[in-house]
Design a protein around this motif. Structure first.
Motif, mmCIF file in Angstrom:
data_model
loop_
_atom_site.group_PDB
_atom_site.id
_atom_site.type_symbol
_atom_site.label_atom_id
_atom_site.label_comp_id
_atom_site.label_asym_id
_atom_site.label_seq_id
_atom_site.Cartn_x
_atom_site.Cartn_y
_atom_site.Cartn_z
ATOM 1 N N LYS A 65 102.033 74.479 79.570
ATOM 2 C CA LYS A 65 100.891 74.847 78.739
ATOM 3 C C LYS A 65 101.273 75.783 77.598
ATOM 4 N N ASN A 68 101.933 73.598 74.202
ATOM 5 C CA ASN A 68 100.827 73.382 73.265
ATOM 6 C C ASN A 68 99.969 74.639 73.105
ATOM 7 N N LEU A 70 98.173 76.325 75.064
ATOM 8 C CA LEU A 70 96.955 76.573 75.842
ATOM 9 C C LEU A 70 97.102 77.930 76.505
ATOM 10 N N ASP A 91 94.523 75.202 67.698
ATOM 11 C CA ASP A 91 93.735 73.965 67.748
ATOM 12 C C ASP A 91 94.415 72.859 66.946
ATOM 13 N N ARG A 94 97.408 71.588 68.826
ATOM 14 C CA ARG A 94 97.079 70.740 69.974
ATOM 15 C C ARG A 94 96.604 69.350 69.551
ATOM 16 N N ARG A 95 96.066 69.234 68.330
ATOM 17 C CA ARG A 95 95.685 67.899 67.863
ATOM 18 C C ARG A 95 96.910 67.041 67.588
ATOM 19 N N ILE A 97 99.558 67.152 69.611
ATOM 20 C CA ILE A 97 100.265 66.990 70.883
ATOM 21 C C ILE A 97 99.321 66.334 71.892
ATOM 22 N N TYR A 99 97.733 65.358 75.433
ATOM 23 C CA TYR A 99 97.604 66.169 76.643
ATOM 24 C C TYR A 99 96.878 65.364 77.703
ATOM 25 N N ILE A 101 95.694 65.364 81.819
ATOM 26 C CA ILE A 101 95.620 66.135 83.056
ATOM 27 C C ILE A 101 95.268 65.217 84.215
ATOM 28 N N GLN A 102 95.284 65.797 85.407
ATOM 29 C CA GLN A 102 94.989 65.027 86.603
ATOM 30 C C GLN A 102 93.635 64.337 86.477
ATOM 31 N N GLY A 105 90.733 63.751 83.103
ATOM 32 C CA GLY A 105 89.917 64.763 82.444
ATOM 33 C C GLY A 105 88.987 64.178 81.405
ATOM 34 N N VAL A 119 90.185 62.818 69.252
ATOM 35 C CA VAL A 119 91.160 63.441 68.345
ATOM 36 C C VAL A 119 91.151 62.785 66.955
ATOM 37 N N ARG A 168 93.690 58.349 75.487
ATOM 38 C CA ARG A 168 93.115 59.415 74.669
ATOM 39 C C ARG A 168 94.215 60.324 74.124
ATOM 40 N N ASP A 180 100.109 67.007 82.912
ATOM 41 C CA ASP A 180 100.043 68.000 83.982
ATOM 42 C C ASP A 180 99.646 67.303 85.272
ATOM 43 N N LEU B 142 87.500 70.086 82.508
ATOM 44 C CA LEU B 142 87.022 69.388 81.312
ATOM 45 C C LEU B 142 87.101 70.305 80.100
ATOM 46 N N ILE B 149 93.170 68.932 73.911
ATOM 47 C CA ILE B 149 93.309 67.909 72.880
ATOM 48 C C ILE B 149 92.959 68.466 71.500
ATOM 49 N N GLY B 150 92.773 69.771 71.420
ATOM 50 C CA GLY B 150 92.641 70.389 70.102
ATOM 51 C C GLY B 150 91.222 70.676 69.657
#
Lengths: 420, 242
Positions: A65, A68, A70, A91, A94-95, A97, A99, A101-102, A105, A119, A168, A180, B142, B149-150
């Motif tokens: 994390k 990016n 976070l 922000d 992160r757009r 990269i 991402y 998750i389990q 998400g 995105v 996504r 992750d 969430l 995702i930014g």
């Protein structure tokens, strides 16, 4: 059909991923004496899959994390594709990269298409470009756009949700993908399929993928490189799966790999590395007795029914063929299928579960590429045990020893001193 | 979903039937001159409008205060203050409404304004607490996915957290509205107007018909507001959640 072709042509053969460099990265939470991540320097080569493994609480997720941002590093530098991103707007970073998750998400109140479009929308893409991209990505993760575009996540299975999650993350074609524990919430069979699919997708997109897992077998299967962490994100070993299995760097690594490292060779060889048999194929609507005589002529056990895109629908043996009039086009869920990127371990599992001595092999976009048999697997194990390790340079990975320092100030100072 | 629709239909049908019976009874009943004057339809309509006006104004103020406050109290920096603020709001609701209304009137003067202020104090809790709970029950993963995702914090709040909190928030708002309609009856004690006047007149002049008609009208109005709230809940629930 046409969408399929367009996206296939659009796939460049060269690496689109970017290299990542963590330089002396430390994370210390306020009020905690030990750093969660202590002075970690790690090179992640462009276009490769790097797996972070280690016991829970070892700092592998924190490290992920911080890539990016976070989680903001306490000190150190993060460099992506030669650009220092430590201080840029989080922000915006992160757009760029992906991402995952389990369980994906996914936002439950948005359709599959809306989730994937998040995105690109933030990046201000025009509408028609976004919807074309959504369809292209759904194709890429083997979901029929017409069927799934307007569904809500609740109407999808766990595996499908995870696929949409990957779509996504890839939406804006980011050079880096962070995952992750992506496959932690699905059943073993689905997990194996998703892993195969990820490898297939990666062979198309060639991103830099960093993936956290607690499952060493998953790391061996997916990783080009594996980083094994101990508490405080202390790097125990960072090398290729083959070399980690052959030469564990420490007792910790040895224990982590677990027993049966010899049999783990099965997880090192992939289905597409062994010789596959051709399958006798047919399509729905054909005359069954014609296929039967072809089958007998070729001395085969099964005929494989393919759909219009070359994806296997079911297997038919001689008995089934002699009973049928024309070939049916229904999909058989119990048919043993493995991806060509699956390990021999997976292939063997699949055959055992289906009580069959062979399994169908599929490649990109689930197209049939051949058949693998138990015998092939056995021969491959014997061959693998005799083979030499490949010769290659491992990427850089080390800690600058901040773990032993007690207080935060000391950690920062100690780290600065030792780095030179 | 279908059973929910059916229950909505039953509720509005019940309200309409009860109203029809009330009207029928008033038309056929043997009323005295005073009763007839007090229950003049035009007058009652005026009281009802007053009543609704107080309720709606108070409700709007409640929403304007409680929702932003609830949002603030779920942000990282202020999360710790949430229990304290909720305790204060709890006090506002636990204190007897009639006491609050009268005490405030001595302090701020008699009239609809004071009535509205005390109604706001009384009805803030359900909206505030459901906003907090609604936002808290949004899966933290969430929120992280959105940030990952930014999406900016604001974008996550408006596009993920609030939409997912809507069902819980709406049920709090409905509770508040029903409370307000019922409690607005007390406004009459401080010259605030509304349907409460029928009840006080009924009690003071010993006019049982007026008393009963006033109480029933308030009850029916509350049930109608509740019904409207439930309709809105059904319509505004984000798709994909059920």
């Amino acid at each position: 059909m046409s969408e399929n072709k367009i996206s296939e042509n659009a796939v460049a053969q060269n690496i689109t991923g970017a290299s990542i460099m963590l330089e002396e990265v430390t994370k210390t939470y306020p009020g905690q004496k030990k750093s969660a991540v202590g002075g970690l320097t790690l090179e992640i080569p462009a276009g490769s899959i790097v797996m972070f493994v280690g016991p829970s609480g070892c700092g592998k997720t924190t490290t992920l994390k911080m890539i990016n941002r976070l989680i903001e590093p306490t000190s150190g530098k993060i460099v992506i594709d030669g650009e220092d991103v430590t201080d840029m707007n989080g922000d915006e970073l992160r757009r760029r990269i992906g991402y995952v998750i389990q369980a994906g998400g996914l936002f439950p109140h948005m359709t599959v298409a809306a989730n994937i479009a998040m995105v690109p929308k933030m990046l201000g893409w025009p509408k028609d470009k976004i919807s074309a991209r959504v369809d292209e990505l759904l194709e890429l993760v083997s979901l029929d756009p017409d069927l799934y575009r307007n569904r809500f996540p609740k109407k999808l299975s766990g595996g499908q949700q995870q696929r949409v999650g990957v779509a996504r993350a890839l939406a804006a074609d980011p050079p880096v993908l962070l995952m992750d524990e992506p496959f932690g919430a699905v059943d073993p069979i689905t997990r194996q399929r998703l892993q195969d699919e990820l490898l297939n997708i990666q062979s198309e997109v060639q991103k830099t993928i960093v993936c956290v897992t607690h499952d060493f077998d998953e790391a061996v299967k997916l990783g080009d490189w594996i980083a094994i962490f101990n508490e405080g994100a202390q790097l125990e070993q960072y090398d290729s799966p083959e070399r980690i299995l052959a030469n564990p760097a420490s007792e910790f690594v040895e224990n982590f790999i677990g027993s049966g490292a010899g049999l783990k060779q099965l997880t090192l060889t992939r289905v597409n590395e062994v010789e596959l048999e051709d399958a006798l194929t047919t399509t729905p609507g054909k005359n069954a007795s014609d296929v039967l005589s072809q089958l007998q002529g070729a001395g085969r056990k099964y005929a494989v029914v393919l759909d219009s895109r070359g994806r296997p629908l079911r297997r038919l043996d001689r008995r089934q063929l002699s009973r049928a009039q024309i070939i049916e086009g229904t999909y058989d869920e119990n048919m043993p299928v493995v991806g060509e990127q699956a390990t021999l371990n997976d292939a063997l599992d699949t055959m055992l579960v289906a009580s069959s001595e062979s399994a169908l092999v599929t490649g990109r976009r689930d197209v049939l590429t051949g058949v693998i048999t138990v015998q092939t697997v056995m021969e491959a194990i014997a061959a693998a045990n005799n083979a030499e390790d490949a010769d290659h340079e491992a990427p850089v990975g080390l800690n600058s020893g901040a773990i032993n320092v007690v207080d935060i100030d000391g950690a920062a100072a100690g780290q600065g001193g030792e780095s030179a | 979903m279908r059973s929910e629709t059916r229950s909505l239909i039953w509720q509005i049908a019940g309200i309409a039937a009860a109203f029809a019976i009330l009207v029928g009874w008033l038309v056929t009943a043997d009323l005295t001159e005073t009763e007839r004057q007090t229950l003049d339809p035009a007058t009652i309509w005026g009281y009802t409008l007053d009543h609704l006006k107080i309720t709606v104004i108070a409700a709007v103020i409640v929403l304007l205060i409680a929702i932003p406050l609830g949002v603030l109290l779920t942000r990282p920096g202020l999360r710790k203050a949430a229990p304290a603020v909720r305790a204060i709001a709890n006090f506002g609701q636990a204190a007897p409404a009639i006491g609050v209304i009268v005490l405030l009137a001595f302090w701020l003067g008699f009239g609809p304004k004071t009535a509205i202020i005390s109604l706001v104090i009384y009805a803030i809790l359900p909206v505030l607490s459901n906003t907090i709970v609604g936002l808290q029950q949004v899966d933290a993963r969430l929120v992280e996915a959105g940030r990952g995702i930014g999406m900016s914090q604001m974008a996550v709040l408006f596009k993920v957290e609030l939409p997912l909190a809507v069902p819980v928030m709406l049920s709090g708002i409905r509770t508040a509205l029903v409370l307000l309609v019922g409690t607005a009856t007390l406004a009459t004690f401080i010259n605030g107007g509304g349907l409460g006047i029928l009840i006080t007149t009924g009690v003071n002049l010993n006019l049982n018909v007026v008393l009963i008609a006033g109480s029933l009208l308030v009850a029916l109005l509350a049930l109608t507001v509740d019904w409207l709230g439930r309709v809105v809940e059904q319509v505004a629930r984000p798709r994909g959640l059920s």
